[in-house]
Design an enzyme around this catalytic site. Sequence first.
Site, PDB file in Angstrom:
ATOM      1  N   SER A   1      43.618  33.922  46.083  1.00 46.48           N
ATOM      2  CA  SER A   1      44.351  33.147  45.021  1.00 46.48           C
ATOM      3  C   SER A   1      44.115  33.672  43.641  1.00 46.48           C
ATOM      4  O   SER A   1      44.884  33.046  42.578  1.00 46.48           O
ATOM      5  CB  SER A   1      44.298  31.441  45.164  1.00 46.48           C
ATOM      6  OG  SER A   1      42.854  31.214  45.094  1.00 46.48           O
TER       7      SER A   1
ATOM      8  N   LYS B   1      43.818  21.954  43.086  1.00 50.66           N
ATOM      9  CA  LYS B   1      43.812  22.936  42.105  1.00 50.66           C
ATOM     10  C   LYS B   1      44.705  22.043  40.847  1.00 50.66           C
ATOM     11  O   LYS B   1      44.449  22.160  39.631  1.00 50.66           O
ATOM     12  CB  LYS B   1      44.609  24.212  42.406  1.00 50.66           C
ATOM     13  CG  LYS B   1      43.706  24.865  43.289  1.00 50.66           C
ATOM     14  CD  LYS B   1      44.599  26.357  43.823  1.00 50.66           C
ATOM     15  CE  LYS B   1      43.652  27.277  44.605  1.00 50.66           C
ATOM     16  NZ  LYS B   1      44.486  28.277  45.026  1.00 50.66           N
TER      17      LYS B   1
END
Length: 433
Positions: free
Chosen positions: A330, A373
């Site tokens: 990511s 996140k």
Amino acid sequence: PILCLYGPPGVGKTSLGKSVAEALGREYIRMSLGGLRDEAEIRGHRKTYIGAMPGRILQSIKKAATSNPVFILDEIDKLSSSHQGDPSSAMLEVLDPEQNSEFHDNFLEMGYDLSKVMFIATANNLSTIQPALRDRMEVINVNGYTIEEKVEIAKRHLLPKQLKEHGLAAKDLKIGKRQLEKIVEGYTRESGVRGLEKQLAKMVRYAAKSIAMEEAYEIKVSDEIIEKVLGPARLERDKYENNDVAGVVTGLAWTSVGGDILFIESILSKGKGTLNITGNLGKVMKESATIAMEYIKSNAESFGIDPQVFDKYNVHIHVPEGATPKDGPSAGITMLTSLVSLFAQKKVKKSLAMTGEITLRGKVLPVGGIKEKILAAKRARIKEVILSEENRKDIMEIKEAYLKGLNFHYVTEMSEVIDIAITNEKVKNAKVL
């Protein structure tokens, strides 16, 4: 269906199983599978052996004196195999609705109907569960809690529980919402609430000690008292730093203790075009850096970069907090943005964070852990977030309240990331490349 509650430690998977039993009005049985390595523990011993016993499944059902209890199989991912057999293979018959109506126990020497039992397994890690066993269970993801949720849990459940356990009444100690938030943010770093409960227990013990020794103490806890009892705050998390330098970008990471922001820094030095990567990174993350570098080299003109630069300078990428192991795809778009910013000597937009996987063709792929996140970005006062277009559906599942004040950019191509992220402002004292 056989349920499997999967999530980090301390989020209440076992408690959830207990609540299901209470709600259904059925008997509750808990069997811990951690470190179980003998198949006979599940299937029972043959009667020819001295000290033969039925397996723990049937022993528990006998103890509960009912054929339809709620049966919690705790820590199913911690089953281990040895020369005495493989218990996870023995569990296949227990957890298969097609077979468990005739579960064969070696001691009983006849089939027993387990189909009326409601099995709920709990696990911290799905990768260690045998694929055939995982296939028989319906996995329900139990996420970590947000700071707001932890404060509510502490206020409604943990604090009253600790006061009761220490023999105090509610009037003996009062901790306000802001103080609870301070304890959560400054003294715990976890997805669950076990650490938070320990810290609250310390606060309650402070009050209990003061009452027992007949000392004066503050019933309404202040920030000073928290620091006196728990010591100075240990965790300054998710601090957003200014990126006034080219090559510094804010990424979003997902860790076992929830979401976090991380910085990716890159720097140029005179040399022959080598790429160095540091910061205790795993294989996948190093590959992301290599892909980003090669993509920039092949599309240098479109980014306004002179291709000759690549042979004259060495590039060093570093991800701070070097002691913490990091891996996963990511950080791909974050590394790409960092390198383009560095070569173009242009700053990255303020209060912007990003997460996404990259491919050599220039595509941006979706990544996981979006809720955690996004909450990390909000805590760090980030204003804009860049995500893959395919992560839009994850954002739609998050409560509106958590998204307030955030602006999302959904992208499919790397070039879009660069257009959004990099300002036209040149950096002070920029190298002329």
